[in-house]
Design a protein around this motif. Sequence first.
Motif, short mmCIF file in Angstrom:
data_model
loop_
_atom_site.label_atom_id
_atom_site.label_comp_id
_atom_site.label_asym_id
_atom_site.label_seq_id
_atom_site.Cartn_x
_atom_site.Cartn_y
_atom_site.Cartn_z
N GLY A 1 -7.15 4.95 -24.64
CA GLY A 1 -6.48 3.51 -24.22
C GLY A 1 -6.14 3.69 -22.39
O GLY A 1 -6.87 4.29 -21.86
N ARG A 2 -5.27 2.90 -22.47
CA ARG A 2 -4.73 2.98 -20.75
C ARG A 2 -3.21 2.79 -20.82
O ARG A 2 -2.57 2.28 -21.78
N TYR A 3 -2.63 3.37 -19.88
CA TYR A 3 -1.34 3.48 -19.55
C TYR A 3 -1.07 2.28 -18.74
O TYR A 3 -1.58 2.19 -17.65
N ILE A 4 0.14 1.48 -18.88
CA ILE A 4 0.43 0.46 -17.81
C ILE A 4 1.90 0.85 -17.55
O ILE A 4 2.57 0.66 -18.57
N ASP A 5 1.94 1.14 -16.51
CA ASP A 5 3.12 1.55 -15.92
C ASP A 5 3.79 0.83 -14.83
O ASP A 5 3.45 0.27 -14.00
N ILE A 6 5.16 0.92 -14.90
CA ILE A 6 6.13 0.66 -13.88
C ILE A 6 6.97 1.98 -13.35
O ILE A 6 7.63 2.39 -14.37
N VAL A 7 6.69 2.30 -12.15
CA VAL A 7 7.40 3.61 -11.65
C VAL A 7 8.52 3.47 -10.87
O VAL A 7 8.19 2.56 -9.92
N PRO B 1 -4.68 7.04 -11.15
CA PRO B 1 -4.09 5.63 -11.34
C PRO B 1 -4.47 4.50 -10.37
O PRO B 1 -4.97 4.81 -9.35
N GLN B 2 -4.55 3.18 -10.80
CA GLN B 2 -5.08 2.25 -9.92
C GLN B 2 -3.55 1.67 -9.86
O GLN B 2 -3.00 1.19 -10.86
N VAL B 3 -3.19 1.41 -8.55
CA VAL B 3 -1.97 0.87 -8.30
C VAL B 3 -2.32 -0.55 -7.97
O VAL B 3 -3.21 -0.99 -7.09
N SER B 4 -1.41 -1.67 -8.43
CA SER B 4 -1.83 -2.91 -8.33
C SER B 4 -0.54 -3.45 -7.48
O SER B 4 -0.61 -4.70 -6.91
N ALA B 5 0.74 -3.02 -7.56
CA ALA B 5 1.73 -3.58 -6.72
C ALA B 5 2.67 -2.43 -6.17
O ALA B 5 2.85 -1.42 -6.99
N VAL B 6 3.20 -2.70 -5.02
CA VAL B 6 4.18 -1.77 -4.41
C VAL B 6 5.54 -2.53 -3.82
O VAL B 6 5.02 -3.28 -3.10
N ASP B 7 6.61 -2.26 -3.91
CA ASP B 7 7.58 -2.59 -3.19
C ASP B 7 8.64 -1.28 -3.02
O ASP B 7 8.25 -0.15 -3.32
N ALA B 8 9.87 -1.55 -2.30
CA ALA B 8 10.68 -0.61 -2.01
C ALA B 8 11.24 0.02 -3.20
O ALA B 8 11.56 1.24 -2.94
N MET C 1 0.85 -1.13 0.12
CA MET C 1 0.08 -0.02 0.03
C MET C 1 0.80 1.20 -0.08
O MET C 1 1.99 1.43 0.42
N LEU C 2 0.33 2.26 -0.70
CA LEU C 2 1.11 3.64 -0.73
C LEU C 2 0.63 4.32 0.29
O LEU C 2 -0.33 4.50 0.86
N ASP C 3 1.93 5.09 0.87
CA ASP C 3 1.71 6.11 2.04
C ASP C 3 1.21 7.53 1.16
O ASP C 3 1.43 7.45 0.02
N PHE C 4 0.50 8.24 1.83
CA PHE C 4 -0.02 9.44 1.35
C PHE C 4 0.88 10.26 0.62
O PHE C 4 0.45 10.89 -0.64
N GLU C 5 2.24 10.23 1.16
CA GLU C 5 3.08 11.46 0.35
C GLU C 5 3.26 10.59 -1.12
O GLU C 5 3.46 11.32 -2.00
N THR C 6 3.51 9.24 -0.99
CA THR C 6 3.87 8.65 -2.12
C THR C 6 2.97 8.92 -3.29
O THR C 6 2.83 8.97 -4.47
#
Length: 157
Positions: free
Chosen positions: A122-128, A89-96, A1-6
Amino acid sequence: MLDFETWQQLLALYTDYALALDTNEWDRWPEFFVDDCVYKIQPRENYDRGFPLATLAFESKGMLKDRVYGMTETIFHDPYYQRHVVGIPQVSAVDAEHIVSQANYAVFRTKPDELTSVFNVGRYIDIVRRTPDGLKFASRICVFDSEMIANSIIYPI
């Protein structure tokens, strides 16, 4: 899960990206990406089937900079403006190190003396990736819905 700042930084990345493209700040476009990035504009049919064929495909920030040079210095075309409307954005995964997310987009095109038209949807599929300079795209795949596209895609989506 993302913290608010991120989460706020992720939203800023998406909105700043769209603003830079909508205001023709082309030199800013590559700076939204890490050096070893991937940027593709790909039809949904190919993406869904796992086919690699893309309408445009770049594999580094250097290639993005070359595209900026090409579209501003060597490609001649009728001028037009773009306007991006991007969903949350819909976030599907988060790591460090990374955030995996996607968002719907619609790009409208306006040529001088013509009505505005829907250019690409369309849709953007992203790795940030998290970097010392903030969040940057490691991969952005623009998967467009229509099997038909304009005869040329000059500007980034």
